[in-house]
Motif scaffolding. Structure first.
Motif, PDB file in Angstrom:
ATOM      1  N   LEU A   5       0.839  -1.187   0.000  1.00 31.96           N
ATOM      2  CA  LEU A   5       0.000   0.000   0.000  1.00 31.96           C
ATOM      3  C   LEU A   5       0.877   1.241   0.000  1.00 31.96           C
ATOM      4  O   LEU A   5       1.882   1.298   0.697  1.00 31.96           O
ATOM      5  CB  LEU A   5      -0.900   0.005   1.237  1.00 31.96           C
ATOM      6  N   GLN A   9      -2.797   5.232   0.398  1.00 30.61           N
ATOM      7  CA  GLN A   9      -3.732   4.116   0.604  1.00 30.61           C
ATOM      8  C   GLN A   9      -3.812   3.738   2.079  1.00 30.61           C
ATOM      9  O   GLN A   9      -4.882   3.407   2.589  1.00 30.61           O
ATOM     10  CB  GLN A   9      -3.309   2.907  -0.228  1.00 30.61           C
ATOM     11  N   ARG A  12      -5.965   6.059   3.707  1.00 33.15           N
ATOM     12  CA  ARG A  12      -7.353   5.786   3.348  1.00 33.15           C
ATOM     13  C   ARG A  12      -7.932   4.662   4.209  1.00 33.15           C
ATOM     14  O   ARG A  12      -9.096   4.709   4.616  1.00 33.15           O
ATOM     15  CB  ARG A  12      -7.397   5.405   1.864  1.00 33.15           C
ATOM     16  N   CYS A  72      -9.713  -5.184   0.863  1.00 27.82           N
ATOM     17  CA  CYS A  72      -9.387  -3.998   0.057  1.00 27.82           C
ATOM     18  C   CYS A  72     -10.502  -3.652  -0.927  1.00 27.82           C
ATOM     19  O   CYS A  72     -10.715  -2.475  -1.228  1.00 27.82           O
ATOM     20  CB  CYS A  72      -8.084  -4.228  -0.710  1.00 27.82           C
ATOM     21  N   LEU A  77     -10.112   0.210  -2.144  1.00 26.79           N
ATOM     22  CA  LEU A  77      -8.730   0.680  -2.139  1.00 26.79           C
ATOM     23  C   LEU A  77      -8.076   0.637  -3.511  1.00 26.79           C
ATOM     24  O   LEU A  77      -7.219   1.465  -3.813  1.00 26.79           O
ATOM     25  CB  LEU A  77      -7.920  -0.179  -1.160  1.00 26.79           C
ATOM     26  N   ASP A  82      -8.949   5.383  -8.281  1.00 25.03           N
ATOM     27  CA  ASP A  82      -7.987   5.730  -7.257  1.00 25.03           C
ATOM     28  C   ASP A  82      -6.604   5.889  -7.895  1.00 25.03           C
ATOM     29  O   ASP A  82      -5.922   4.921  -8.151  1.00 25.03           O
ATOM     30  CB  ASP A  82      -7.953   4.639  -6.181  1.00 25.03           C
ATOM     31  N   ALA A  85      -3.175   4.365  -6.394  1.00 22.16           N
ATOM     32  CA  ALA A  85      -2.757   2.978  -6.568  1.00 22.16           C
ATOM     33  C   ALA A  85      -1.747   2.826  -7.697  1.00 22.16           C
ATOM     34  O   ALA A  85      -0.963   1.896  -7.718  1.00 22.16           O
ATOM     35  CB  ALA A  85      -3.966   2.084  -6.842  1.00 22.16           C
TER      36      ALA A  85
END
Ligand SMILES: [Zn+2]
Length: 88
Positions: A5, A9, A12, A72, A77, A82, A85
């Motif tokens: 991550l 992330q 988050r 996730c 995630l 996003d 990522a």
């Protein structure tokens, strides 16, 4: 598939915990010193093409070591929208 991550992330995941649940407390020792680990755990069959494995973010109690895992996908995630990522 990202198995780590990014800092964004991890933040988050922490935000998810703080907004979807009450302030997280360890069920083992009642401390409130959870930390989001950068590693993603892959659970289940990783070689089955038709059944994607579960990817879990790990949140660890800094006092006793109890580990909480969050899916996730449920957190969103690794959503395509996003952009954080893409950095990993
Ligand atoms: Zn604990």
């Amino acid at each position: 598939m990202a198995n780590r991550l990014t800092l964004a992330q991890r933040k988050r995941v922490a935000r998810h915990l703080n907004t979807r649940a009450s302030a997280p407390r360890c069920p083992m020792c009642n401390a409130s010193s959870f930390r989001v680990r950068p590693e993603v755990s892959v659970l289940g069959p990783s070689d089955a093409a038709d059944d994607a494995p579960l990817r879990a973010a790990n949140v660890v109690c800094g006092y006793c070591g109890f580990v909480v895992q969050l899916d996730c996908d449920v957190i969103g995630l690794f959503d395509a929208s996003d952009t954080s990522a893409a950095a990993s």
